[in-house]
Design an enzyme around this catalytic site. Structure first.
Site, PDB file in Angstrom:
ATOM      1  N   GLY A 329     -72.258  -4.688  -3.009  1.00 26.17           N
ATOM      2  CA  GLY A 329     -72.506  -5.962  -2.314  1.00 26.17           C
ATOM      3  C   GLY A 329     -72.969  -5.725  -0.896  1.00 26.17           C
ATOM      4  O   GLY A 329     -73.865  -6.413  -0.393  1.00 26.17           O
ATOM      5  N   ASN A 330     -72.394  -4.713  -0.250  1.00 23.21           N
ATOM      6  CA  ASN A 330     -72.796  -4.432   1.129  1.00 23.21           C
ATOM      7  C   ASN A 330     -74.235  -3.922   1.167  1.00 23.21           C
ATOM      8  O   ASN A 330     -75.044  -4.353   1.996  1.00 23.21           O
ATOM      9  CB  ASN A 330     -71.844  -3.400   1.750  1.00 23.21           C
ATOM     10  CG  ASN A 330     -71.954  -3.384   3.258  1.00 23.21           C
ATOM     11  OD1 ASN A 330     -72.575  -2.498   3.823  1.00 23.21           O
ATOM     12  ND2 ASN A 330     -71.387  -4.372   3.910  1.00 23.21           N
ATOM     13  N   PHE A 895     -55.882 -26.829  31.831  1.00 19.45           N
ATOM     14  CA  PHE A 895     -56.588 -28.006  32.331  1.00 19.45           C
ATOM     15  C   PHE A 895     -57.360 -27.736  33.632  1.00 19.45           C
ATOM     16  O   PHE A 895     -57.162 -28.405  34.642  1.00 19.45           O
ATOM     17  CB  PHE A 895     -55.511 -29.072  32.573  1.00 19.45           C
ATOM     18  CG  PHE A 895     -55.969 -30.490  32.373  1.00 19.45           C
ATOM     19  CD1 PHE A 895     -56.227 -30.981  31.109  1.00 19.45           C
ATOM     20  CD2 PHE A 895     -56.127 -31.343  33.455  1.00 19.45           C
ATOM     21  CE1 PHE A 895     -56.630 -32.303  30.936  1.00 19.45           C
ATOM     22  CE2 PHE A 895     -56.543 -32.660  33.288  1.00 19.45           C
ATOM     23  CZ  PHE A 895     -56.781 -33.132  32.018  1.00 19.45           C
ATOM     24  N   GLU A1243     -48.167 -24.284  29.799  1.00 15.10           N
ATOM     25  CA  GLU A1243     -49.492 -23.876  30.268  1.00 15.10           C
ATOM     26  C   GLU A1243     -49.524 -22.660  31.207  1.00 15.10           C
ATOM     27  O   GLU A1243     -50.383 -21.793  31.075  1.00 15.10           O
ATOM     28  CB  GLU A1243     -50.170 -25.060  30.975  1.00 15.10           C
ATOM     29  CG  GLU A1243     -50.472 -26.198  30.042  1.00 15.10           C
ATOM     30  CD  GLU A1243     -50.886 -27.445  30.799  1.00 15.10           C
ATOM     31  OE1 GLU A1243     -52.080 -27.729  30.846  1.00 15.10           O
ATOM     32  OE2 GLU A1243     -49.996 -28.120  31.358  1.00 15.10           O
TER      33      GLU A1243
END
Ligand SMILES: Cc1cc2nc3c(=O)[nH]c(=O)nc-3n(C[C@H](O)[C@H](O)[C@H](O)COP(=O)(O)OP(=O)(O)OC[C@H]3O[C@@H](n4cnc5c(N)ncnc54)[C@H](O)[C@@H]3O)c2cc1C
Ligand code: FES
Length: 1311
Positions: A329-330, A895, A1243
């Protein structure tokens, strides 16, 4: 987990796979175990589940079943694995919450490294003494060495520097491994006997016929070839890891699929005198096992190619992919960035190809790949097998891969090189230099190969090869994939590594001719070697007089963890289907800025199963309008689109696949509007911002700058960040009688959704109920951007009077919901000769996207973070909220704080460098003291930044390690280390004063059980757990009696978003107040009968008709609106501080790096729950590390997000955590302003990753210094491998021609 019976060895093998890529029909004859089959919270947890729960390895829980299944699979194959196996098995798992450390520590208790059954070296079960009474136990911190390479090397902190006495009160365990049930493999579920006795299930020929796809599983080669002859366009699928992605993401239809895994020739491995022949469908895991056996048993010189393949396979995708993906597949995918194809070229691999009528054998050489994803194999040919020849004594094969993230990432450049010498000499006879990532296919550097032929392997090799390689491997500046200069530099760097490696090999056999490598050459020529992990967590013990049942201050396990670990936890997509439910999929804009000229849904509507297409024309224009701080958005784009990915329409169908397919059939025609503003540069040029820019001033900056002894200037670009919560956004709207709408939504902000839904449906708020049980991570991304689809879903549900569900897929989520704001910061600072700041002028530009959302507040938070921890008498700030044609950027943990904190710390570093001063001294000179005022005139009564910084520098032994790092850098030429210490300060509260409140509602039922409801919602941060702890302390009842089922607007009204870190503060106080009210009501009964039971008091109160339900509201006192013009107000309730020291090692040839060690000291006040708080610190730090070093949002210049999905956008994985990670909570720091003296924690720790960024900068500076470059340089964030390498100028990078910006349209742009 997939289990399979091997009829030759009579053994059952187990492997994990990605469910989203495994075709269901490919599982025929195999057994599948999902999380539901492992253990249950209702009955018994499996040992793996117990570990992840009790080691605090689950926060939001969305990743937890995946973690459990990977570890479970490993245990089923090996009941006592080692840690390197654990890391291998977890290589395809991601977690966005925990920072990985607790998961590893929990699972470590199941490994050999845990040594005794309980995981301690002096385990009582090994030496016969009780660990609980061991003296060692009392004084040893929870230091865990997760050693992946050897068994010992235990190293502990901080007691090495004499802080042992202090540890006696501070040290504790987050969990006690001795309490775990030992793992008993004999209790596992057996493999289904029916599958064992039915060989036909594996060998029979199958054909599954579906409405759109036919899937064949032939059982012999002739049949396979016949099918391919009949259907030349049929796709051969083994792992489906390539085709599956194309079908899912690119919506490609493959009508005929053929699975060859029952064809003997394709799954066999044959070893002979010439080499090994591997069937094309042999999986990469099987290939790895085979080659390992050969390498271990044959002479070293014969296996050099195989050894190189094994090294490469270690970095190829993840275990889950390698378990199913095949070598064939590769090869046949022919990807230009394949890892194996260049290596197969270098190894001289030969392919056996066959049709029904012919056979041929060809070599993978320069002519095999004929174009982008094209090969010399014809359409009706099958690749049967691959022959890998042995090497001989004079052959050397080496391969290197450079990706953005070391594990589970596709390559940027791969170099696979082979050289053959004339026997017994260092003169080359032949070379193969193959590269991936340098063209539209894997290529050979042919000119370089011939130029080097016949040369001695000495310094002249580099002189000849470098210019030739640049000629052989040209790249247009606009080449797909971008990173052009970096890729070109990498091609030289990888060759240089190869040159060194071979020189090292030759020096062993020809020591008189070829001198040995220096240690720094040796270090850089080797492929990456794993290092062991270790960690420490330190926190203050609760007072010894505290009631043992009082949970406050104890590391209590997350209330939802058992349900996360068993898959029983319910998220929006898990809610069972409702009667008549419709599935919705979104039609998204493909233009950044355009008029919609027409929308034709007829083809979509013609599809069976499609019920309706809803768009702007279906609702009155005034109800199509919505927004966050302004009414500047539309539910469905009406006349105009403002970014790629905006919602234009919603397709409703009876199933999700049909709905998604139908979206591709809706034809929308656009007329572009000029200009489309994509980048911050565009916005600044066009002055595209919301007026007026925010200004904030203190003192006279202009005068102070002109009076300053030194003036330094600089700028920094900080890229955005995708939230990448593991659970994508989703909504289920259920209409009821009398205009009621019940909404199940992945939101941090239920009241906001209630308000917006009521508005678009034109009903009073009391008709809309928003319910949130939990969400799989939010990080700010689910605060407001939920309106991008939830309103459309509500409109559709009302229109159809049927339940409608829409759960976004990852790509939709990433296109639609916005990110952290990219920032551009320009600064000018004045300093005295002693390094004291006298003035700072800063311009902040934030890329807000197309609507305002919360961007003004993000910029405000950025402005108020411009001091970080430092005094400055004169400050002048300007904040620009830039309007661009991108999805609306939004709240994200911190923020605006993280971007600006980085800019400030970068500025401090650069000023110190320009003064020739130690940056830590510069920080010390300018740092606030307790009692100082910030530049916005807020008192810092208990500023703990100095304490945190001093403590972390002492714990981390900063001064000594600075000397060690400098000495390492003097010795080491190509690998450099960097060290940095940074403090942070973070203020808490919402800028909108009214949001700083929370309500609670507490019921006590007659059986004594307690139901706690409050305004906050659970997203992994442990809020529910902490609130139950608070209620337990106030009511004096065990936590088990208290429950919080969900957050609902019908229980607690008018809630503020669960955001800004303060949810524990405000909800905690509200819960505390409500519980106090109830406690007071029950007081008479307690006093009358002090020895009685809680249940009895409750019943007595009920019988006396006392209300057993109470509400409370808490509002944060002392904060006021901040007036930016006057620089007046009290924006924050209080501050928290922390500090980090990080040390990194950088490979200056490639930019590859790792964090060797991070120490953190964080002030969380008196922790309500140290396990949750330390989890928040580690998780936030890792998210910050992603922001500043790894996560890169790449856009096309027409505004298309190119990095959609986990394949293209990389968040930190297990391998990225600091190899030594020590976290301490600052002791004795009670906070009078929040519940039980705690502090918010969500935070601020994210900002601590600044230390990693600056440590990398330090390492780059060390390399530049070697090269004679002492002047200041700009390193933008994220400090990716590309940016780091390009910042390290050297003899290789200088040879690569610079690209003149502006002379072409690049593949991607920095927004
Ligand atoms: C998450 C993820 C990570 C990845 N990481 C990497 C990585 O690090 N490095 C890398 O190189 N690749 C990577 N890949 C790509 C992919 O996994 C590999 O290319 C893999 O080897 C493909 O094998 P498969 O069996 O799954 O292919 P499939 O999807 O089954 O098939 C791929 C293609 O090959 C054709 N084909 C397969 N077998 C034959 C045959 N016998 N004869 C003719 N044609 C055939 C198919 O028709 C199809 O076109 C990654 C993929 C994913 C999803
Ligand atoms: S707990 Fe891992 S993603 Fe949330």
């Amino acid at each position: 987990m997939i289990s399979q019976y091997d009829r030759k060895s009579h053994k059952v093998s187990h492997y994990s796979a990605n469910a989203c890529l495994a075709p269901l029909v490919s599982l025929h004859g195999k057994a599948v175990t999902t999380i539901e089959g492992v253990g249950s919270a209702r009955t018994r947890l499996h040992a793996v589940q117990e570990r992840i729960v009790r080691a605090h390895g689950s926060q939001c829980g969305f990743c937890t079943p995946g973690m459990v299944m990977s570890m479970y699979t490993l245990l089923r194959n090996d009941p006592q694995p080692d840690m390197s196996n654990v890391l291998q098995y977890l290589s395809g798992n991601l977690c966005r919450c925990t920072g990985y450390r607790p998961i590893l520590e929990g699972f470590r208790t199941l490994t050999k490294e845990a040594q005794g059954p309980c995981g301690r070296k002096n385990c009582c079960r090994l030496n016969g003494t009780s660990s609980s009474t061991s003296k060692d136990d009392e004084i040893t911190p929870q230091t865990t060495t997760i050693n992946t390479t050897d068994a010992g090397n235990r190293h502990s902190l901080p007691h090495e520097n004499g802080a042992l006495e202090e540890d006696l009160t501070q040290v504790d365990h987050l969990f006690d491994p001795s309490e775990f049930e030992p793992y008993d493999p004999s209790q596992e579920v057996i493999f289904p006997p029916e599958l064992k006795i039915r060989p036909d299930l594996d060998t029979e020929s199958l054909q599954f016929v579906g409405p759109r796809v036919t899937f064949f599983r032939p059982n012999n080669l002739q049949h396979l070839l016949a099918i391919k002859d009949l259907y030349p366009n049929a796709k051969i699928v083994t792992g489906n890891t390539e085709i599956g992605v194309e079908v899912k993401s690119k919506k490609r239809l493959c009508p005929v699929l053929v699975n060859p895994t029952s064809v003997p020739e394709l799954i066999e491995v044959q070893i002979d005198d010439l080499g090994v022949t591997v069937g094309a469908s042999v999986t990469l895991t099987a290939l790895e096992n085979t080659l390992r056996k050969i390498v271990d048993s044959k002479p070293e010189h014969k296996c050099r190619g195989f050894a190189a393949i094994l090294e490469m396979l270690q970095w190829f995708a993840s275990k889950q992919i390698r378990n199913v993906a095949a070598l064939g597949g590769n090869i046949m995918t022919a990807s230009p960035i394949s890892d194996l194809n260049p290596l197969l070229m270098a190894c001289g691999a030969q392919l056996q190809l066959q049709t029904e009528r012919s056979k041929r054998r060809i070599k993978i050489d320069g002519s095999f790949f004929t174009g982008y994803r094209r090969t010399a194999v014809s359409l009706n040919e099958i690749l049967v097998s691959v022959h890998l020849p042995y090497t001989n004594k004079d052959d050397h094969v080496v391969a290197y891969k450079q990706a953005r993230r070391r594990t589970d990432d596709i390559a940027i450049v791969t170099g696979a090189m082979r050289v053959t010498f004339h026997p017994g000499t260092h003169v080359t006879r032949n070379l193969t230099l193959a590269f991936g990532g340098m063209a539209d296919r894997s290529v050979l550097a042919t000119k370089t190969m011939s130029a080097l032929q016949g040369r001695p392997w000495d310094a002249s090799v580099m002189d000849v090869a470098s210019p030739m390689l640049l000629e052989d491997l040209p790249l247009d500046p606009w080449a797909p994939g971008g990173k052009v200069e970096y890729r070109r530099v990498l091609s030289l760097s990888l060759f240089f590594k190869f040159f060194l490696r071979i020189k090292g090999e030759l020096s062993k056999t020809l020591p008189t001719v070829v001198p040995p490598l220096t240690s720094s050459e040796l270090a850089v020529s080797q492929v990456y070697q794993e290092r062991p992990y270790q960690s420490t967590q330190l926190f203050q013990k609760v007072n010894k007089n505290q009631d043992p049942l009082d949970p406050i201050g104890r590391p209590v396990v997350h209330a939802g963890a058992r349900f996360h670990a068993t898959g029983e936890a319910t998220y929006v997509d898990d809610i069972p289907s409702m009667m008549n439910e419709l599935q919705a999929a979104l039609v998204l804009s493909t233009r950044a800025h355009a008029y919609i000229r027409s929308l034709d849904a007829s083809r979509a509507l013609a599809l069976t199963g499609v019920v309706r297409v809803v768009s702007a024309s279906d609702i009155p224009a005034d109800r199509n309008v919505t927004g966050v701080e302004e009414r500047d958005e539309e539910v469905f784009a009406g006349g105009r689109v403002h970014h790629v990915g905006q919602v234009v329409a919603l397709v409703l169908a009876t199933d999700l696949n049909t709905a998604r397919r139908a979206t591709t059939l809706v034809r929308v025609t656009y007329e572009d509007i000029k200009p489309a503003i994509i980048t911050l540069k565009d916005a600044i040029r066009e002055k595209s911002w919301w007026d007026p820019p925010r200004l904030l001033r203190k003192g006279d900056t202009e005068a102070a700058l002109s009076d300053s002894a030194h003036v330094v200037e600089g700028e920094l670009h900080i890229g955005g960040q995708e939230h990448f919560y593991l659970e994508p956004q989703g909504s289920l709207a259920v209409p009821h009688e009398n205009d009621e709408m019940e909404m199940f939504v992945t939101t941090q902000n239920p009241t906001f959704v209630q308000e917006k839904v009521a508005s678009v449906l034109d009903v009073p708020w009391n008709r809309v109920t928003v319910r949130v049980k939990r969400i799989g991570g939010g990080f700010g991304g689910k605060e407001t951007r939920i309106i991008t689809h939830a309103l459309a879903v509500a409109v559709a549900a009302k229109m159809m009077n049927r339940p409608v569900r829409c759960v976004l897929d990852r790509e939709e989520d990433m296109s639609l919901t916005g990110t952290r704001h990219p920032f551009f910061v320009k600064w000018k600072a004045g300093v005295s000769s002693e390094g004291v700041l006298t003035a700072v002028r800063m311009f902040l530009y934030a890329n807000a996207g197309y609507s305002l959302d919360l961007s003004t507040s993000v910029v405000d938070k950025g402005l108020l973070s411009c001091d970080n921890c430092y005094r400055c008498p004169n400050i002048e700030l300007s904040g620009f909220t830039c309007r661009t044609n991108l999805a609306s950027n939004t709240a994200f943990r911190g923020f605006g704080g993280p971007q600006v904190t980085l800019a400030v710390e970068d500025m401090m570093e650069r000023i110190a460098n320009s003064l020739g001063m130690d940056p830590t001294l510069m920080r010390e000179k300018n740092m606030y003291h307790p009692g100082d005022f910030t530049f916005y005139n807020q008192l810092l009564p208990d500023f703990t930044g100095r304490r945190c910084l001093n403590q972390v520098m002492s714990q981390a032994d900063y001064t000594k390690r600075r000397l060690l790092v400098d000495s390492f850098n003097r010795e080491s030429r190509y690998k450099k280390r960097g060290l940095a210490a940074t403090p942070i300060k973070f203020g808490f509260s919402f800028f909108d004063i009214h949001l700083n409140q929370a309500g609670a509602l507490v019921h006590i039922y007659k059986d004594g059980s307690v139901l706690v409801s409050h305004a906050g919602m659970e997203m992994g941060q442990g809020l529910f757990t902490k609130m139950i702890q608070v209620a337990s302390r106030v009511l004096e009842v065990p936590m088990e009696k208290i429950h919080t089922p969900e957050t609902s607007t019908a229980l607690v009204p008018n809630t503020s978003p669960t955001a800004a870190s303060i949810s524990s503060d405000v909800n905690g106080m509200a819960v505390l107040k409500a519980c106090q009210t109830l406690r007071e009501r029950l007081r008479p009964y307690r006093e009358q009968n002090p020895k009685g039971r809680w249940e009895k008091w409750v019943v007595q109160a009920y019988n006396d008709r006392v209300s057993l339900s109470a509400t409370a509201l808490y509002k944060i006192p002392g904060i006021t609106n901040f007036d930016f013009e006057k620089n007046e107000g009290q924006p924050f309730s209080y501050f928290s501080c922390g500090a980090a020291v990080s040390e990194v090692e950088l490979d200056t040839l490639t930019g590859d790096h790792e964090v060797l060690r991070t120490d953190i000291v964080m002030d969380v006040g008196e922790s309500l729950n140290p396990a949750i708080d330390i989890g928040q610190i580690e998780g936030a730090f890792m998210q910050g590390l992603g922001l500043l070093t790894l996560e890169e949002l790449r856009f096309s210049n027409s505004g298309v997000l190119l990095t959609r999905g986990p394949g293209a956008y990389k968040i930190p994985g297990f391998d990225d955590i600091p190899k030594e990670f020590n976290v301490s909570l600052l002791r004795d720091s009670p906070n009078p302003k929040a519940v039980y003296s705690s502090k918010a924690v969500g935070e601020p720790p994210l900002l601590l990753a600044t230390a990693v960024f600056l440590a990398l900068r330090d390492a780059v500076a060390a390399r530049r210094k070697d090269f004679g470059l002492k002047e200041d340089f700009q390193l933008n964030s994220p400090a990716t491998v590309e940016r780091l390498r390009l910042a390290c100028k050297d003899h290789l990078s200088e040879q690569v021609p610079k690209i003149e910006q502006g002379s072409f349209a690049p593949w991607d742009v920095t927004v």
